[in-house]
Design an enzyme around this catalytic site. Structure first.
Site, PDB file in Angstrom:
ATOM      1  N   ASP A   1       0.838  -1.205   0.000  1.00  0.00           N
ATOM      2  CA  ASP A   1       0.000   0.000   0.000  1.00  0.00           C
ATOM      3  C   ASP A   1       0.871   1.252   0.000  1.00  0.00           C
ATOM      4  OD1 ASP A   1      -2.163  -1.689   0.223  1.00  0.00           O
ATOM      5  OD2 ASP A   1      -2.320  -1.456   2.408  1.00  0.00           O
TER       6      ASP A   1
HETATM    7  N1  URA Z   1      -1.317  -5.868   3.900  1.00  0.00           N
HETATM    8  C1  URA Z   1      -1.778  -4.610   3.935  1.00  0.00           C
HETATM    9  O1  URA Z   1      -2.800  -4.320   4.539  1.00  0.00           O
HETATM   10  N2  URA Z   1      -1.069  -3.676   3.280  1.00  0.00           N
HETATM   11  C2  URA Z   1       0.076  -3.913   2.636  1.00  0.00           C
HETATM   12  O2  URA Z   1       0.683  -3.001   2.070  1.00  0.00           O
HETATM   13  C3  URA Z   1       0.544  -5.243   2.607  1.00  0.00           C
HETATM   14  C4  URA Z   1      -0.174  -6.202   3.254  1.00  0.00           C
END
Ligand code: URA
Length: 237
Positions: free
Chosen positions: A103
């Site tokens: 993310d």
């Molecule tokens: N899980 C999440 O919620 N975000 C990420 O970036 C990776 C795994």
């Protein structure tokens, strides 16, 4: 391989850009200026230079990036900065793509490669490659949350999540620190799993993929090619 194709592959620009470099006598092959874009070279044997720079030819390139927050995991985006904006222009020219997605606000281990088979082997749900995250969350994580993760939490999809491991590093009244290891890679998975047990992730960093650990000396925003040993660790999966 044609010299112009070789230079495109190694990241020095588009076909027309590298042809210009060749015509301008900027490119040497085995110490001699080469002016013919069509000149056939042996990619693994020829020593090609641009000025002082020796071209690093590899059939495939594999990089580790310590992703900082604020960059989206994509190869291009009209509005937001992507992880590709962290790379120098030659590296960016190597047609790399991220192996999976972090993310925008997540930090840590992100692999980049132009080897589609490698990407598939790490991401295929059938391969079950462990991904470990360090997370800070609001609220007190309790052993029952770890148990829920082992059982498989419901994040609102057709199936519950596969069993996941949670190791509590510190559980205080307002915040907790944990390691979470998952085998899948569903959208926002760690955040949604935490939400399912009533907590909110405030900081997230990926620290391992399979047996490969984010190198401690790789600063946030820095990247480098993987060593053969590191590649072997990843390919065993
Ligand atoms: N899980 C999440 O919620 N975000 C990420 O970036 C990776 C795994």
């Amino acid at each position: 391989m044609r010299l112009d194709k070789y230079l495109v592959h190694t990241g020095y620009g588009s076909r027309s850009e590298v042809q210009q470099l060749i015509k301008k006598k900027k490119v040497k092959v085995n110490g001699e200026v080469e002016k013919r874009p069509e000149c056939a070279i042996s990619p693994s044997e020829a020593v090609v230079t641009l000025g002082e720079e020796v071209v690093d030819y590899k059939p495939f390139y594999y990089y580790i990036l310590n992703k900082p927050a604020g960059y989206i995991t994509a190869t291009e985006d009209p509005r937001q900065e992507t992880v590709m904006d962290l790379l120098d222009s030659v590296t960016r020219g190597r047609s790399l793509a991220p192996v999976g997605r972090l993310d925008k606000d997540t930090e840590g281990l992100l692999l980049l490669t132009n080897d589609g088979k490698f990407t598939h082997s790490l991401l295929s749900p059938k391969k079950h490659v462990d991904k470990c995250y360090y997370a800070e969350v609001s609220g007190t994580v309790v052993p029952a949350d770890c148990e829920a993760f082992i059982q498989g939490v419901d994040i609102g999809e057709s199936k519950v999540c596969m069993p996941a491991r949670m190791e509590i590093i510190e559980a205080l009244e307002e915040t907790s620190k944990v390691y979470i290891t998952i085998k899948e890679g569903k959208f926002h998975q760690v955040k949604r799993m935490m939400k399912a047990v009533g907590k909110e992730v405030t900081y997230l960093k990926r620290v391992t993929m399979g047996d490969f650990k984010l190198p401690e000396d790789l600063e946030l925003g820095a990247y480098r090619q993987l060593t053969q040993e590191e590649l072997d660790q990843l390919m065993m999966k």
